[in-house]
Design a protein around this motif. Structure first.
Motif, mmCIF file in Angstrom:
data_model
loop_
_atom_site.group_PDB
_atom_site.id
_atom_site.type_symbol
_atom_site.label_atom_id
_atom_site.label_comp_id
_atom_site.label_asym_id
_atom_site.label_seq_id
_atom_site.Cartn_x
_atom_site.Cartn_y
_atom_site.Cartn_z
ATOM 1 N N ALA A 127 -7.681 6.187 7.027
ATOM 2 C CA ALA A 127 -7.379 7.461 7.626
ATOM 3 C C ALA A 127 -6.011 8.161 6.937
ATOM 4 C CB ALA A 127 -7.347 7.436 8.984
ATOM 5 N N GLU A 128 -4.913 7.318 6.769
ATOM 6 C CA GLU A 128 -3.710 7.490 6.591
ATOM 7 C C GLU A 128 -3.776 8.008 4.935
ATOM 8 O OE1 GLU A 128 -1.084 4.451 7.240
ATOM 9 O OE2 GLU A 128 -1.493 4.211 9.355
ATOM 10 N N ARG A 129 -4.424 7.203 4.067
ATOM 11 C CA ARG A 129 -4.719 7.414 2.660
ATOM 12 C C ARG A 129 -5.434 8.929 2.557
ATOM 13 N NH1 ARG A 129 -2.357 5.107 -1.029
ATOM 14 N NH2 ARG A 129 -3.906 5.631 -2.529
ATOM 15 N N ALA A 130 -6.553 9.314 3.470
ATOM 16 C CA ALA A 130 -7.160 10.489 3.332
ATOM 17 C C ALA A 130 -5.981 11.664 3.876
ATOM 18 C CB ALA A 130 -8.221 10.395 4.535
ATOM 19 N N LEU A 132 0.862 -1.145 -0.168
ATOM 20 C CA LEU A 132 -0.054 -0.019 0.068
ATOM 21 C C LEU A 132 0.933 1.153 -0.074
ATOM 22 C CD1 LEU A 132 -3.054 1.237 0.187
ATOM 23 C CD2 LEU A 132 -3.001 0.925 2.514
ATOM 24 N N LYS A 133 2.088 1.378 0.554
ATOM 25 C CA LYS A 133 2.681 2.426 0.670
ATOM 26 C C LYS A 133 3.388 2.792 -0.734
ATOM 27 C CE LYS A 133 7.248 -0.006 1.712
ATOM 28 N NZ LYS A 133 7.789 0.296 0.456
ATOM 29 N N ASP A 134 3.326 1.890 -1.425
ATOM 30 C CA ASP A 134 3.877 2.301 -3.196
ATOM 31 C C ASP A 134 2.733 2.750 -3.820
ATOM 32 O OD1 ASP A 134 6.347 1.294 -2.360
ATOM 33 O OD2 ASP A 134 5.886 -0.635 -3.219
ATOM 34 N N VAL A 135 1.478 2.726 -3.619
ATOM 35 C CA VAL A 135 0.232 2.910 -4.290
ATOM 36 C C VAL A 135 -0.068 4.703 -4.098
ATOM 37 C CG1 VAL A 135 -2.158 2.992 -4.611
ATOM 38 C CG2 VAL A 135 -1.028 1.022 -3.887
ATOM 39 N N PRO A 136 0.289 5.620 -5.218
ATOM 40 C CA PRO A 136 0.365 7.024 -4.976
ATOM 41 C C PRO A 136 -0.922 7.361 -4.175
ATOM 42 C CG PRO A 136 0.826 6.236 -7.084
ATOM 43 C CD PRO A 136 0.300 5.015 -6.679
ATOM 44 N N GLY A 137 -0.573 8.362 -3.772
ATOM 45 C CA GLY A 137 -1.831 9.144 -2.923
ATOM 46 C C GLY A 137 -2.194 10.479 -3.673
ATOM 47 N N ASP A 138 -1.370 10.968 -4.665
ATOM 48 C CA ASP A 138 -1.767 12.282 -5.082
ATOM 49 C C ASP A 138 -2.524 12.195 -6.441
ATOM 50 O OD1 ASP A 138 0.383 10.977 -6.250
ATOM 51 O OD2 ASP A 138 1.595 13.094 -6.771
ATOM 52 N N VAL A 139 -2.749 10.933 -6.970
ATOM 53 C CA VAL A 139 -3.445 10.429 -7.949
ATOM 54 C C VAL A 139 -4.469 9.545 -7.705
ATOM 55 C CG1 VAL A 139 -1.744 11.510 -9.561
ATOM 56 C CG2 VAL A 139 -1.749 8.992 -8.934
ATOM 57 N N ILE A 146 6.886 12.644 3.788
ATOM 58 C CA ILE A 146 5.708 12.708 4.558
ATOM 59 C C ILE A 146 5.423 11.175 5.392
ATOM 60 C CG2 ILE A 146 2.857 12.577 4.526
ATOM 61 C CD1 ILE A 146 3.365 14.407 1.829
ATOM 62 N N ALA A 147 5.187 11.358 6.592
ATOM 63 C CA ALA A 147 4.985 10.239 7.352
ATOM 64 C C ALA A 147 3.421 10.196 8.048
ATOM 65 C CB ALA A 147 5.870 10.218 8.528
ATOM 66 N N GLY A 148 2.839 8.997 8.359
ATOM 67 C CA GLY A 148 1.497 9.035 8.863
ATOM 68 C C GLY A 148 1.209 7.758 9.312
ATOM 69 N N HIS A 149 0.871 7.691 10.554
ATOM 70 C CA HIS A 149 0.479 6.389 11.174
ATOM 71 C C HIS A 149 -0.728 6.476 11.932
ATOM 72 C CE1 HIS A 149 1.605 3.178 14.404
ATOM 73 N NE2 HIS A 149 1.224 2.730 13.312
ATOM 74 N N CYS A 150 -1.641 5.635 11.766
ATOM 75 C CA CYS A 150 -3.059 5.444 12.385
ATOM 76 C C CYS A 150 -3.078 4.058 13.271
ATOM 77 C CB CYS A 150 -4.074 5.652 11.537
ATOM 78 S SG CYS A 150 -5.525 5.477 12.344
#
Length: 331
Positions: free
Chosen positions: A252-255, A95-102, A268-272
């Motif tokens: 939550a993280e991908r939002a 999942l960390k390799d799936v882009p979050g900006d597109v 960018i770091a994010g952890h839920c």
């Protein structure tokens, strides 16, 4: 006939003319992760024939900076194309390799998340020395701008250089003396049976410079399954083995990532995680490239609305100047 039996029959009928085709990258780690998805599928449909369709992505073929060729989408775009064209029935991603900006390709969705692994980052050294004992000027290999920024905060005297390739190839470079240490994901080493290579496990709770720590990447240690939304049978199959707590945290993280509009070169770091009293706890951080500047936000929210929590934490970060830090890393 039970619901499980009905679903198993529907899946068997759906792939009656051939095996269930699963698209995956060709790296040893990707294949190990895909085998976990196969196990989850066959636990629900025993004996179901499965074919791994191994796809070499642009990121696998490129040894340079991913930002120069379009970013993280190069880990997934060839697999996405195969899914959209019907060449595979579902796809497996870190999942960390799936882009979050597109957005995901039209007509596809992430339908399942396997239970999250260990989110810690680790130090691997040739001689067993921890991070604090590495001499000034020691060469540390990392492909992650997030890791490089955070380590730069604690040990600015180290030389952190980009290292590409699968985990096995990176370890070969370390053992050959090209690097003094590597920064890697603990989950990846564990999934490859290489946990014994870990020298030091770094905390995930960032402590403002007092102790080395690395806040995880958005989607860290999560294996995601992507489907065509029009394929109801395969979508329902994937949803049946999705781990709900992981899915909630991933949302939550991908939002958060989407609201920040971060690119592949953004630290960018994010952890839920879910607290003992059943709340969501989400930490978000954005760093400058060298880690010398940062913004930090932490909020709690309800389990039934993880996306709103992600947007709220992103809003806090943007209010503190995250956009300026993100834009500076585009240069």
């Amino acid at each position: 006939m039970t619901t499980t039996m009905i679903q198993a029959q529907a899946v068997s009928d759906r792939v009656a003319d051939g095996p269930l085709r699963i698209g995956t990258r060709t790296t040893p780690l990707a294949l190990a992760q895909t085998r976990r998805v196969v196990d989850a599928i066959q636990a629900r449909v025993p004996g179901l024939p499965v074919e791994l369709v191994k796809i070499r992505t642009t990121a696998d073929l490129w040894s340079g900076d991913l930002a120069r060729i379009g970013g993280k989408s190069n880990f997934t775009k060839e697999i996405d194309h195969a899914l959209v064209r019907g060449q595979v029935d579902l796809a497996v991603h870190s999942l960390k390799d799936v882009p979050g900006d597109v957005p995901l390709p039209a007509g596809t969705a992430l339908a399942a998340y396997l239970e999250r692994g260990d989110v810690h980052d680790v130090v691997v050294t040739r001689d067993g020395r921890p991070l604090a004992d590495l001499p000034a000027g020691a060469k540390v290999g990392s492909s992650s701008v997030r890791r490089r920024a955070q380590i730069g905060l604690f040990r600015p005297d180290l030389v952190v250089e980009r290292v590409r390739g699968g985990v096995d190839r990176r370890l070969e470079k370390l053992d050959a003396g090209e690097y003094d240490a590597l920064l890697l994901a603990r989950a990846g080493l564990e999934r490859l049976g290489l946990a014994d290579r870990v020298t030091e496990v770094l905390p995930t709770v960032w402590s403002d410079g007092a102790t080395p720590a690395i806040v995880p990447a958005v989607g860290a240690a999560i294996i995601a399954v992507q489907v065509r939304t029009a394929d109801a049978v395969i979508t329902e199959l994937a949803e049946s083995f999705s781990h709900e707590p992981t899915a909630i945290c991933a949302t939550a993280e991908r939002a958060l990532l989407h609201a920040l509009r971060g690119h592949c070169n953004s630290p960018i770091a994010g952890h839920c995680h879910i607290t003992p009293d059943r709340q969501l706890s989400l930490v978000g951080m954005v760093f400058s490239r060298d880690g010398s500047q940062w913004v930090h936000a932490h909020r709690w929210g309800a389990l039934d609305d993880p996306a709103s929590l992600g947007v709220a934490v992103a809003g806090d970060l943007l209010h503190q100047g995250a956009r300026r830090l993100i834009e500076a890393t585009r240069k």
